[in-house]
Design a protein around this motif. Structure first.
Motif, PDB file in Angstrom:
ATOM      1  N   UNK A  39     -29.414  26.070  96.792  1.00  0.00           N
ATOM      2  CA  UNK A  39     -30.426  26.009  95.733  1.00  0.00           C
ATOM      3  C   UNK A  39     -29.987  25.032  94.644  1.00  0.00           C
ATOM      4  N   UNK A  40     -30.923  24.172  94.252  1.00  0.00           N
ATOM      5  CA  UNK A  40     -30.649  23.184  93.209  1.00  0.00           C
ATOM      6  C   UNK A  40     -31.777  23.223  92.182  1.00  0.00           C
ATOM      7  N   UNK A  41     -31.390  23.197  90.905  1.00  0.00           N
ATOM      8  CA  UNK A  41     -32.374  23.153  89.824  1.00  0.00           C
ATOM      9  C   UNK A  41     -32.756  21.692  89.571  1.00  0.00           C
ATOM     10  N   UNK A  42     -34.053  21.434  89.546  1.00  0.00           N
ATOM     11  CA  UNK A  42     -34.557  20.068  89.348  1.00  0.00           C
ATOM     12  C   UNK A  42     -35.739  20.099  88.380  1.00  0.00           C
ATOM     13  N   UNK A  43     -36.154  18.929  87.904  1.00  0.00           N
ATOM     14  CA  UNK A  43     -37.403  18.829  87.159  1.00  0.00           C
ATOM     15  C   UNK A  43     -38.548  19.187  88.117  1.00  0.00           C
ATOM     16  N   UNK A  44     -39.582  19.865  87.584  1.00  0.00           N
ATOM     17  CA  UNK A  44     -40.713  20.281  88.424  1.00  0.00           C
ATOM     18  C   UNK A  44     -41.625  19.109  88.766  1.00  0.00           C
ATOM     19  N   UNK A  45     -41.754  18.184  87.814  1.00  0.00           N
ATOM     20  CA  UNK A  45     -42.621  17.009  87.995  1.00  0.00           C
ATOM     21  C   UNK A  45     -41.860  15.794  87.478  1.00  0.00           C
ATOM     22  N   UNK A  46     -41.956  14.695  88.195  1.00  0.00           N
ATOM     23  CA  UNK A  46     -41.310  13.476  87.705  1.00  0.00           C
ATOM     24  C   UNK A  46     -42.217  12.268  87.928  1.00  0.00           C
ATOM     25  N   UNK A  47     -41.958  11.259  87.105  1.00  0.00           N
ATOM     26  CA  UNK A  47     -42.597   9.964  87.286  1.00  0.00           C
ATOM     27  C   UNK A  47     -41.473   8.943  87.464  1.00  0.00           C
ATOM     28  N   UNK A  48     -41.652   8.049  88.441  1.00  0.00           N
ATOM     29  CA  UNK A  48     -40.632   7.056  88.768  1.00  0.00           C
ATOM     30  C   UNK A  48     -41.276   5.681  88.816  1.00  0.00           C
ATOM     31  N   UNK A  49     -40.580   4.714  88.238  1.00  0.00           N
ATOM     32  CA  UNK A  49     -41.021   3.333  88.334  1.00  0.00           C
ATOM     33  C   UNK A  49     -40.073   2.619  89.292  1.00  0.00           C
ATOM     34  N   UNK A  50     -40.627   1.791  90.168  1.00  0.00           N
ATOM     35  CA  UNK A  50     -39.803   1.107  91.169  1.00  0.00           C
ATOM     36  C   UNK A  50     -40.470  -0.195  91.582  1.00  0.00           C
ATOM     37  N   UNK A  51     -39.772  -0.931  92.451  1.00  0.00           N
ATOM     38  CA  UNK A  51     -40.323  -2.147  93.046  1.00  0.00           C
ATOM     39  C   UNK A  51     -40.608  -1.849  94.505  1.00  0.00           C
ATOM     40  N   UNK A  52     -41.726  -2.407  95.032  1.00  0.00           N
ATOM     41  CA  UNK A  52     -42.050  -2.169  96.442  1.00  0.00           C
ATOM     42  C   UNK A  52     -41.507  -3.303  97.323  1.00  0.00           C
TER      43      UNK A  52
END
Ligand code: NI
Length: 175
Positions: free
Chosen positions: A101-114
């Motif tokens: 079990x790992x605690x993480x953010x429930x929702x995230x936004x990520x910016x990246x390059x395709x």
């Protein structure tokens, strides 16, 4: 092309990865190799260091669990926003058959390059959000095992010791 997935214990998994300066055919081939290797191992995500490439590239495919999120390749991903908290079971292709079990953010936004060199944003919740955080962690040499409870890690001690030998053997062969 399917590549060997490197096991826990290798120093490669602990090194910070370098940003990609230009998205060229080598990077697109790397993304192809990541997808081939992940699918062969039936995983839901894979990061470049797991196949021995210290570049900020990772892929995610949670479409079996969450069809609303298509497979994605992320080059130079950066976490730009997050909300809430979730605790859930997590594994990693560099730790076969080990989960915690790992605690993480429930929702995230990520910016990246395709893969065409275009900047894009992706956001999501649940397992997809968990996968994004897990894969970005890989690019900084962070592993899910670092985030599980000390008790659980203690229970995994024997299995981790055996895996570590495999990872160390890979370093030895590829030094
Ligand atoms: Ni992983």
């Amino acid at each position: 092309m399917k590549r060997e997935i490197i096991m826990f214990g290798s120093q490669v998994l602990r090194k910070p990865c370098l940003p990609v300066k230009e998205v060229d055919d080598d990077i697109r081939a790397l993304v192809g190799d990541l997808f081939d290797s992940m699918r062969a191992a039936e995983g839901v995500g894979l990061a470049a260091p797991q196949i021995g490439v210290l570049k900020r590239v990772c892929i995610i495919d949670v479409s079996h669990q969450q069809p609303e999120y298509p497979p994605v390749a992320l080059i130079n991903p950066v976490l730009t926003d997050y909300k809430g908290e979730q605790v859930g079971e997590e594994g990693c292709l560099s730790f076969p058959d080990l989960y915690g079990d790992v605690k993480r953010h429930a929702w995230v936004e990520v910016e990246a390059t395709d893969i065409n060199g275009q900047s894009f944003k992706t956001a999501g919740e649940g397992f997809y959000a968990r996968a994004l955080q897990h894969e970005i962690n890989h690019l900084d040499g962070k592993l899910f095992i670092d985030l599980i409870s000390p008790l659980k890690r203690q229970l995994m001690r024997g299995a981790l010791k055996r895996l570590k030998k495999e990872g160390e053997a890979w370093d030895h062969e590829n030094a």
